[in-house]
Design a protein around this motif. Structure first.
Motif, PDB file in Angstrom:
ATOM      1  N   TYR A  75       4.025  -0.135   9.799  1.00  0.00           N
ATOM      2  CA  TYR A  75       5.426  -0.527   9.915  1.00  0.00           C
ATOM      3  C   TYR A  75       6.296   0.395   9.073  1.00  0.00           C
ATOM      4  CZ  TYR A  75       3.463  -4.951  11.555  1.00  0.00           C
ATOM      5  OH  TYR A  75       2.777  -5.901  12.253  1.00  0.00           O
ATOM      6  N   VAL A  77       9.635  -0.075   7.077  1.00  0.00           N
ATOM      7  CA  VAL A  77      10.322  -1.251   6.555  1.00  0.00           C
ATOM      8  C   VAL A  77      11.501  -0.816   5.693  1.00  0.00           C
ATOM      9  CG1 VAL A  77      10.018  -3.456   5.374  1.00  0.00           C
ATOM     10  CG2 VAL A  77       8.025  -2.309   6.376  1.00  0.00           C
ATOM     11  N   ALA A 105      -2.837  -3.581   1.272  1.00  0.00           N
ATOM     12  CA  ALA A 105      -2.081  -2.804   2.263  1.00  0.00           C
ATOM     13  C   ALA A 105      -1.962  -1.363   1.775  1.00  0.00           C
ATOM     14  CB  ALA A 105      -0.691  -3.403   2.438  1.00  0.00           C
ATOM     15  N   LEU A 135       4.293   0.781   5.527  1.00  0.00           N
ATOM     16  CA  LEU A 135       3.340  -0.247   5.134  1.00  0.00           C
ATOM     17  C   LEU A 135       2.321  -0.430   6.252  1.00  0.00           C
ATOM     18  CD1 LEU A 135       3.066  -2.303   2.733  1.00  0.00           C
ATOM     19  CD2 LEU A 135       4.279  -3.917   4.168  1.00  0.00           C
ATOM     20  N   VAL A 145       4.660  -9.098   6.890  1.00  0.00           N
ATOM     21  CA  VAL A 145       5.284  -7.979   6.180  1.00  0.00           C
ATOM     22  C   VAL A 145       6.544  -8.448   5.465  1.00  0.00           C
ATOM     23  CG1 VAL A 145       6.421  -5.736   6.461  1.00  0.00           C
ATOM     24  CG2 VAL A 145       4.273  -6.205   7.661  1.00  0.00           C
ATOM     25  N   THR A 149       6.931  -8.200   1.334  1.00  0.00           N
ATOM     26  CA  THR A 149       7.967  -7.444   0.620  1.00  0.00           C
ATOM     27  C   THR A 149       8.843  -8.389  -0.205  1.00  0.00           C
ATOM     28  OG1 THR A 149       9.489  -7.438   2.518  1.00  0.00           O
ATOM     29  CG2 THR A 149       7.983  -5.537   2.290  1.00  0.00           C
ATOM     30  N   THR A 156      13.189  -7.647   3.154  1.00  0.00           N
ATOM     31  CA  THR A 156      13.238  -6.769   4.330  1.00  0.00           C
ATOM     32  C   THR A 156      14.587  -6.871   5.032  1.00  0.00           C
ATOM     33  OG1 THR A 156      10.850  -6.839   4.683  1.00  0.00           O
ATOM     34  CG2 THR A 156      12.210  -6.355   6.599  1.00  0.00           C
ATOM     35  N   ARG A 161       7.633  -1.908  13.842  1.00  0.00           N
ATOM     36  CA  ARG A 161       6.200  -1.593  13.937  1.00  0.00           C
ATOM     37  C   ARG A 161       6.079  -0.272  14.680  1.00  0.00           C
ATOM     38  NH1 ARG A 161       2.363  -6.231  15.644  1.00  0.00           N
ATOM     39  NH2 ARG A 161       3.409  -6.043  17.639  1.00  0.00           N
TER      40      ARG A 161
END
Length: 182
Positions: A75, A77, A105, A135, A145, A149, A156, A161
């Motif tokens: 991803y 982000v 991750a 990520l 996700v 975060t 986020t 993605r």
């Protein structure tokens, strides 16, 4: 031969073909994909963008979506704040969420990727900086996700993605798809 579609899901689109029970009509996959017999292999939240794989092969669909196979999902982000090394290290070690620890991750700070403009644009606050992370996770919890975060203090703003395994969005614009033989 199995069909595999790489679809660039726009922001605001549900990752299903119908929107039953909603009082307002929301955009769904059927607004973009008229091909019969293909189904999403996994999900992507309505407020997330990017790669969604669809196939007509049930075994392939299960293999892509099943966390046991730990297919990496990468991803881009955009987060609120200025990520510090300790925050990135926390993502790399795994983050405690309400439903337990995440797997480690791959996390790194990146320059803003060359993406399409989001419609609608994200909110911008002059007093709060924003940054971009790359990520990669190998599980698929609900809104994972975003929750990861947030857990490290980096909410986020935009989530795209970019890839699932070896499949990427390279050359696929929002609302478009390409078909591959699986």
């Amino acid at each position: 031969m199995a069909r595999l579609l790489l679809f660039n899901k726009p922001f605001g689109v549900l990752s299903q073909f119908t929107d039953r029970g909603s009082p307002t009509e929301r955009a769904t996959l059927s607004d973009f994909i008229t091909m019969k017999g293909v189904y999403p292999a996994g999900r992507l939240d309505r407020d997330s963008e990017g790669l969604l794989l669809l196939t007509d092969d049930g075994r392939l669909q299960a293999r892509i979506a099943d966390p046991r196979f730990k297919l990496p999902k990468t991803y881009f982000v955009q987060v609120e704040g200025d990520p510090q090394e300790a925050q990135l290290e926390a993502l790399r070690k795994g983050v405690r969420l309400k439903d337990g620890m995440t797997l480690p991750a791959e996390a790194s700070r990146i320059d803003e990727p060359a993406l399409w403009p989001r419609d609608p644009p994200i909110r911008v606050r002059k007093s709060v900086p924003d940054s971009w992370l790359k990520l990669t996770i190998r599980e698929g919890r609900n809104r994972q996700v975003r929750r990861m975060t947030a857990a490290v203090g980096l909410p986020t703003l935009r989530l795209v993605r970019w890839s699932i395994g070896d499949w990427t969005l390279a050359g696929v614009m929002p609302g478009q798809f390409i078909e591959l033989s699986a």
